[in-house]
Motif scaffolding. Sequence first.
Motif, PDB file in Angstrom:
ATOM      1  N   ARG A  94      53.390  68.877  58.123  1.00 18.50           N
ATOM      2  CA  ARG A  94      53.765  69.048  59.522  1.00 18.50           C
ATOM      3  C   ARG A  94      55.215  68.624  59.807  1.00 18.50           C
ATOM      4  N   SER A  97      56.368  74.639  57.842  1.00 19.51           N
ATOM      5  CA  SER A  97      54.954  74.884  57.532  1.00 19.51           C
ATOM      6  C   SER A  97      54.729  76.218  56.847  1.00 19.51           C
ATOM      7  N   ALA A 103      59.241  80.753  64.071  1.00 18.69           N
ATOM      8  CA  ALA A 103      58.486  80.154  62.968  1.00 18.69           C
ATOM      9  C   ALA A 103      58.396  81.065  61.753  1.00 18.69           C
ATOM     10  N   GLY A 136      55.533  69.116  63.174  1.00 18.59           N
ATOM     11  CA  GLY A 136      55.293  70.532  63.353  1.00 18.59           C
ATOM     12  C   GLY A 136      56.046  71.035  64.571  1.00 18.59           C
ATOM     13  N   SER A 137      56.254  72.345  64.652  1.00 16.21           N
ATOM     14  CA  SER A 137      56.960  72.885  65.812  1.00 16.21           C
ATOM     15  C   SER A 137      56.146  72.710  67.087  1.00 16.21           C
ATOM     16  N   CYS A 138      54.809  72.608  66.970  1.00 17.26           N
ATOM     17  CA  CYS A 138      53.969  72.380  68.154  1.00 17.26           C
ATOM     18  C   CYS A 138      54.365  71.095  68.870  1.00 17.26           C
ATOM     19  N   ARG A 163      61.895  76.326  64.740  1.00 22.91           N
ATOM     20  CA  ARG A 163      61.514  76.741  63.387  1.00 22.91           C
ATOM     21  C   ARG A 163      60.612  75.688  62.735  1.00 22.91           C
ATOM     22  N   THR A 164      60.159  76.003  61.514  1.00 18.64           N
ATOM     23  CA  THR A 164      59.173  75.122  60.888  1.00 18.64           C
ATOM     24  C   THR A 164      59.281  75.139  59.375  1.00 18.64           C
ATOM     25  N   ASP A 186      61.011  81.069  69.596  1.00 14.48           N
ATOM     26  CA  ASP A 186      60.110  80.509  68.589  1.00 14.48           C
ATOM     27  C   ASP A 186      60.186  81.386  67.339  1.00 14.48           C
ATOM     28  N   GLY A 211      58.478  70.331  61.883  1.00 16.38           N
ATOM     29  CA  GLY A 211      59.124  71.381  62.653  1.00 16.38           C
ATOM     30  C   GLY A 211      60.515  70.937  63.059  1.00 16.38           C
ATOM     31  N   TYR A 212      61.372  71.883  63.428  1.00 10.40           N
ATOM     32  CA  TYR A 212      62.711  71.526  63.888  1.00 10.40           C
ATOM     33  C   TYR A 212      63.203  72.545  64.903  1.00 10.40           C
TER      34      TYR A 212
END
Length: 361
Positions: free
Chosen positions: A227, A218, A187, A84-86, A215-216, A185, A229-230
């Motif tokens: 999950r 999700s 997303a 995930g991006s988190c 980005r994501t 961010d 992200g990149y």
Amino acid sequence: MPIEFAERTRRIPAYPLAGGYDLGDVAMLASNECCFAPLPEVVEAASRVLGGVNRYPDPSYMPLRRALADRYGIPPQRIALGNGSCDILLAAGEALLEPGAEVVYAWPAFSVYPHLAAASGARAIQVPLDEEDRHDLDAMATEVTVATRLVLVCNPNNPTSTAVGLDEIEAFLRRIPSHVAVILDEAYCEFSLTLGDTYASLELLRKYPNVVLLRTFSKVYGLAGLRVGYALCGAEDFRVAVDQVRQPFYLNAAAQAAAVEALKHQDDVERRVTETIASRLDLEDRVRSLGLWVARSDANFIWLHLPESVEEADVVEGLRERGALVRAGASLGRERSLRVTVGTDAENERFGDALAAVLAG
């Protein structure tokens, strides 16, 4: 005596969870998930690798890095991946921040941002949004000092759904010192009419090596449960740093396979985006017809303000009782507001009817 934990565990705020997964027949409009199921080909791709999960996943993540490199024209070594991006955000905090350093971001914005300063001991500089609940980039630039290591710009912003144009972003970047990392961010960028296509912001990476586009998979790709992200990085050193501070094998084999396959189906993704935007506009109109202020959304959710005559908690509970789960503004940084994900037509209708009934009640 009880176990003694590190001081930072007391500083880190709890992430505001939506809950409601055991409520049965409920319109799940609280977590900004994609209302469309993953494509059958994506499910197949994830399933095919399950027979080999006695082995660790590819630690280079090269198939996914190459697939993203082919899509965006960014070298694989400048693409960071995460659970995930988190995961990438938290790793950036660990790699960049420490006591005495500062991180600047708008507020309210993504609920994970306060974790970065709390975990590292850095100082968080929260800059209020403008009167339209958009980023005040001039005010943010003014807050950048010699101690600033990281600036976060959530664009489109979560939870307010608003976006600022790339011309405003570039004017902002020109005011930021080159040694300060700036994470844009993005997303929800695929749903944005303000930002144009998903390639538009890539030009910023060429001009500003300190910029990272986060980005994501999700949201628009419907892979929230896996999950992935990149980050597309202006320079390779950001990717190296965030990889250095994380555990190995942070992205599982099924997630990698699903993401690689998802990138092959852009026509389906575009159709889903078009449907989501159309539904978003209808949902905005429905809420405005009730006399409520709604932000101009560039995401797959909307942000509305409640009237002074009602209590936010009562409205959220009333919606839940009528089968619509939304996110309360108080948990996201601004009271008397609601964040509502764009769902299916039936889910949106249920929410609209429920909100009308609660406000009339």
